[in-house]
Design an enzyme around this catalytic site. Structure first.
Site, PDB file in Angstrom:
ATOM      1  N   GLY A   1       0.678  -1.161  -0.109  1.00 23.09           N
ATOM      2  CA  GLY A   1      -0.074  -0.006   0.183  1.00 23.09           C
ATOM      3  C   GLY A   1       0.848   1.348   0.138  1.00 23.09           C
ATOM      4  N   CYS A   2       0.139   2.458  -0.316  1.00 23.28           N
ATOM      5  CA  CYS A   2       0.991   3.478  -0.368  1.00 23.28           C
ATOM      6  C   CYS A   2       1.474   3.991   0.816  1.00 23.28           C
ATOM      7  CB  CYS A   2       0.231   4.594  -1.138  1.00 23.28           C
ATOM      8  SG  CYS A   2      -1.514   4.910  -0.274  1.00 23.28           S
ATOM      9  N   TYR A   3       0.655   4.003   1.868  1.00 22.33           N
ATOM     10  CA  TYR A   3       1.165   4.726   3.268  1.00 22.33           C
ATOM     11  C   TYR A   3       2.058   3.787   3.847  1.00 22.33           C
ATOM     12  CZ  TYR A   3      -2.902   7.935   3.589  1.00 22.33           C
ATOM     13  OH  TYR A   3      -3.524   9.121   3.417  1.00 22.33           O
TER      14      TYR A   3
ATOM     15  N   THR B   1       4.200   1.531   2.316  1.00 18.81           N
ATOM     16  CA  THR B   1       5.511   1.951   1.715  1.00 18.81           C
ATOM     17  C   THR B   1       6.520   3.023   2.279  1.00 18.81           C
ATOM     18  OG1 THR B   1       4.766   1.055  -0.642  1.00 18.81           O
ATOM     19  CG2 THR B   1       6.678   2.364  -0.373  1.00 18.81           C
TER      20      THR B   1
END
Lengths: 347, 347, 347, 347
Positions: free
Chosen positions: D149-151, D153
């Site tokens: 996921g973006c957060y 990472t």
């Protein structure tokens, strides 16, 4: 009519004061001063006032203005007010200082964090920290009011009840704050050049921002104990608004309802403090352009923390609006006079 | 106190009406209606009103509301007002319609451009086009006011004096208009999804936008001649504000001063119309949140054209503010009551 | 490998050149110069290049650099290139000037509009106006290329086929242009201070913008006739992108299909010019970050006008990208080498 | 050439994959699927691809596509990949899933936080969490990669070295994260309607965001201990970028230089991780449009905390770019192939 002078009327805080005081039914603006725009008409500087407020800016002669007005608002960078104000001025007029000079009662702490010398430290004892909802009684009798900083206003108001009721671990406080760009003022700077800050965000002043000791002094005072906080401000690509997200360890397990009662106990009669409903969190758009401070919170049972979110308009409750609120208190007016409007939305 | 009902209170124009009328000292809001939020408290829909305006939305029963109020504001998509309003309603209450149904006096033109049937065309003759500065006298006696569209308000006000004085070629008019995204309303749409319109701009509705015949009818009326214009709206990534840049061939060579006198002749007593100084041009920020229309112009001797720039807040002078101005006229109040504030800046 | 020097590498156009040339497989950047950042590492100025391009900026010694490179890019304010460039430099290296000094062939017109003296007007005859799609053959053999301005690139490309085919009235041209704020560069200015231009728009330079004579010269050349235009630029609150909305009277009634064939005739083999489908109009987001120029149009039978919309990225097709395209032509590379990517979306 | 299929090519992550893979010299895009746009040409959906990538979208037939390609990218909402993927698919092709289905190895935790049933939990053991810098060796041999996921990472990369070296108190972790609006995807929603989120900010999903257990699992794995974090995401009015500000108690007093060595030890050979210099903090603009993760930190001696700031482009290192990086690892290519560019600035 309260006769008012605005020292530093052409900065962003100054122009917000002009707007609010011009609309205020009990105020007559007598002087607006400027350094860069002496003798210029105000509506040629801020054209929203076109044809409506063409008053000319004058020199920053505080002594002279003190003779003529009931209250002086100082909207200046730190270090200037403390040069201009002394007890003789205070014998003539009330002073509401929107700068930082009288916010910190300990001269040494001020001088360390601001890296300067205080030029009227004899007034530090007298000055009242003008966070209206916390210090109302002292404000009523003050001659010199230190209007709080924008971040401290939002940070302290969101956390105060938790400290008052002694339900959080005072060593656990983290305040992660975000501000729109008006907070940086009108001075040109590569960091606030449109194309440099639009569509980007950053943290700044980590562990070194000057609002830190201001927050700590007030929270310590409320907690009756030395409070140190981690405070991190961020610059967000929008004009106005501050959001603080604060984290604290709960001493004991508490429910949402229990904590809600604590907030209600302290704030239920405060017009300008509004608690959100459960599962609703403050957003800056709902307070922008108004003097409200919206507060919401969530309890995280997994980590034993409470997370409290506060939202204010940094130029209003965080600066000019609170200054007017302080004036209203000082002069015995209804506290919301001239500043009771809600946010324009969407704006 | 003027008793008011707001039909369609939960759209963007509706909420701006609520805000303005709530602040208006002579108005008592009696009803707010909604289709999607019946029985919901207003401050749970628009949280800027938190704790300040918790009135519940009711059903859109115009007939019933007409019995109870002095004025009804209709803030609805086109086609609905003409279904709801008839002469019986108008016998009971004044109606200010912020939609498009009564703006165009020629039923056929309306039906062609809006691609619908008009359901109360018998009222078209009676309806007064509520562009206050142009039709003030007629407005005073009206029962049904067609509140102008946002683009037409700005376009017509900037061009009217040139037509009145017959100094421009009526076949040469080009209006290049730019609007913030509030103009598109609150309905969800891929074109107004944040990441689709942020940081981009586009033209839309070229040669086909429905405000075109509205502009043309009013300019024709002023010019006493058939005016056709090229009108191109653009979507600009900002919340509020309309800027129109209009181009016209001057019939004769005129100086800046000569044209300025023409504008002053028509607008010098108009509180809400402000001419900029020479070499200063309107910017939307100076009118945002206010009911002003700022106008500036330049004469291009090389091409024989005049270029006129107008700026308004599309939600205020372009919608809710002008509706309140119309109400003020209708009820004999000072025209600027409740809408005389200047723009908050920077916001 | 083409050895390249970039004079003025630390402005916005300069940094876009650095980015494009660094990615270009056939180019080796040998020098980057700066006035303010001599000896500083490039990635401490523009931190997107962190650890990737730490080359140091050097002094702006054009003569010395000319000895070492195959091509010099000049990304400087007007008036400086004409001081630095002379025929001796051109004997050593190709020069692509991204400033205004060689764009206007008539010295007097240049000096009038730019209010300065031209210091190497003997080169004006030789300089080739580097609008690639129009002047490709001349560019191939040039030593000195005047890279077009951002507004002229978009304006001329959208209108050229109409002039070439002689279907519009040359006295009827109005170009209403809108630009993002990168067009104003990196120099600090109150007008581009974030909080002053965010959420607002304005026209500027009406009937006096310096791109006007540049547009007129090129269109006159294409039309074989003297063309004068009304050109109005606007500042739009977004980082990048230019949109031009141009208006012209059609000499004869033409259908959409007939005009479409004209555009296809001139542009069907141009990689960087893309016609939109009928009823689709260009938006700046679709070209941002790319070297494309998107064009769409509409015919307004009611007024006899054609309205043409063009969109480019002002920093790429309007500056650095077109400079690289010119370099590709000069050195016999495929014209899209290093600049063939599409827009990142949403960005 | 690696033959690739993109399942879900018309969402924001999908279109970023299309852009990156189309530019990738070793990849041939064979299929792009969509649910809403079957048989439509891709450049009529995303017009940045106009004339450049007119491939048609096909149905989402994973089994059929698996026969024809070397790698499938799944860019779908959670819950769909786990329905489509099974071991038969994995015998035919590699799968890189950009959704959440295989990110959490504990089925129960997944089902609790995502409030759904996992339909192919037999693959959870096999799936490799594709955080390239942490799990490179496992990725090389994987058949099924769970792209982070973006957060997570950004959060994990900024904190991992501190956990690896065991210098922070694992109970003290607070991650205050801020994201641009692309993170919310392309589905219409009042919260991402332009005028609702422009010029405002808010926290959301406090103590309940689904990326929390993903972060905790990975940090626990690195720490060899159960880590629980307070994670608060915020929505910021900008298109792209994630900034995480993380707070942790240091076990012992450490200097900036000492901690810097720890980061260098772990990241000095990582192309995509860039440490800022002392007193320089990451800003999202410097990574936007790139696959970099910038990291900076500060030690606060007063509170004994380290504050670490990380910045990524949520659509690239936080989604599509990391997926391509994973593909590069899987197929033995240089890890930065096709994704080595720096941020376009200002964009």
């Amino acid at each position: 009519m309260i006769k008012a002078g605005i020292i530093g009327a052409t900065g962003y805080v100054g122009t917000e004061l002009v707007r609010l005081l011009k609309n205020h039914n009990n105020v007559d603006i007598k002087f607006i001063t400027s350094q860069s725009y002496i003798d210029k008409e105000y509506d040629s500087i801020y054209e929203n006032f076109r044809d409506v407020f063409p008053m000319k800016c004058t020199e920053q002669n505080v002594e002279l203005i003190a003779n003529e007005v009931d209250v002086i608002f100082m909207a200046l960078p730190h270090g200037i007010a403390s040069k201009e104000i002394d007890s003789k001025i205070l014998e003539k007029t009330k002073v509401i200082d929107l700068g930082a000079d009288y916010r910190i009662s300990d001269r040494e702490i001020y001088e360390n964090w601001y890296n300067t010398s205080h030029l009227s430290s004899e007034l530090l004892d007298e000055a009242v920290y003008g966070l209206c909802e916390i210090n109302r009684e002292k404000i009523k009798k003050a001659r010199l009011i230190a209007n709080p900083g924008c971040y401290p206003t939002c940070s302290i108001l969101t956390l105060a009840p938790l400290f008052k009721e002694n339900i959080i671990d005072i060593e656990s406080i983290i305040i992660d704050a975000k501000s729109g760009v008006t907070g940086a003022g009108r001075s040109l700077n590569i960091g606030t050049h449109y194309t440099e800050c639009n569509e980007s965000m950053k943290a700044y002043g980590i562990a070194s921002h000057r609002h830190t000791p201001e927050i700590e002094e007030q929270l310590s005072c409320i907690a009756n104990n030395n409070v140190f906080v981690s405070f991190t401000p961020h610059l967000i690509p929008m004009n106005r608004g501050i959001l603080t997200t604060s984290y604290a360890k709960l001493k004991d397990k508490l429910t949402y309802e229990e904590v809600k009662k604590i907030y209600e106990k302290h704030y239920k009669d405060e017009y300008f403090i509004r608690l959100t409903k459960e599962n609703v969190l403050p957003e800056t758009k709902w307070v922008k352009g108004s003097n409200f401070c919206d507060i919401g919170f969530k309890i995280d049972d997994r980590t034993g923390r409470i997370i409290v979110v506060g939202a204010i308009d940094n130029m209003i409750k965080g600066a000019a609006g609170q200054a007017v609120q302080n004036m209203n208190i000082l002069f015995g007016l209804d506290e919301s006079t001239g500043i009771n409007g809600v946010s324009i939305f969407p704006v």
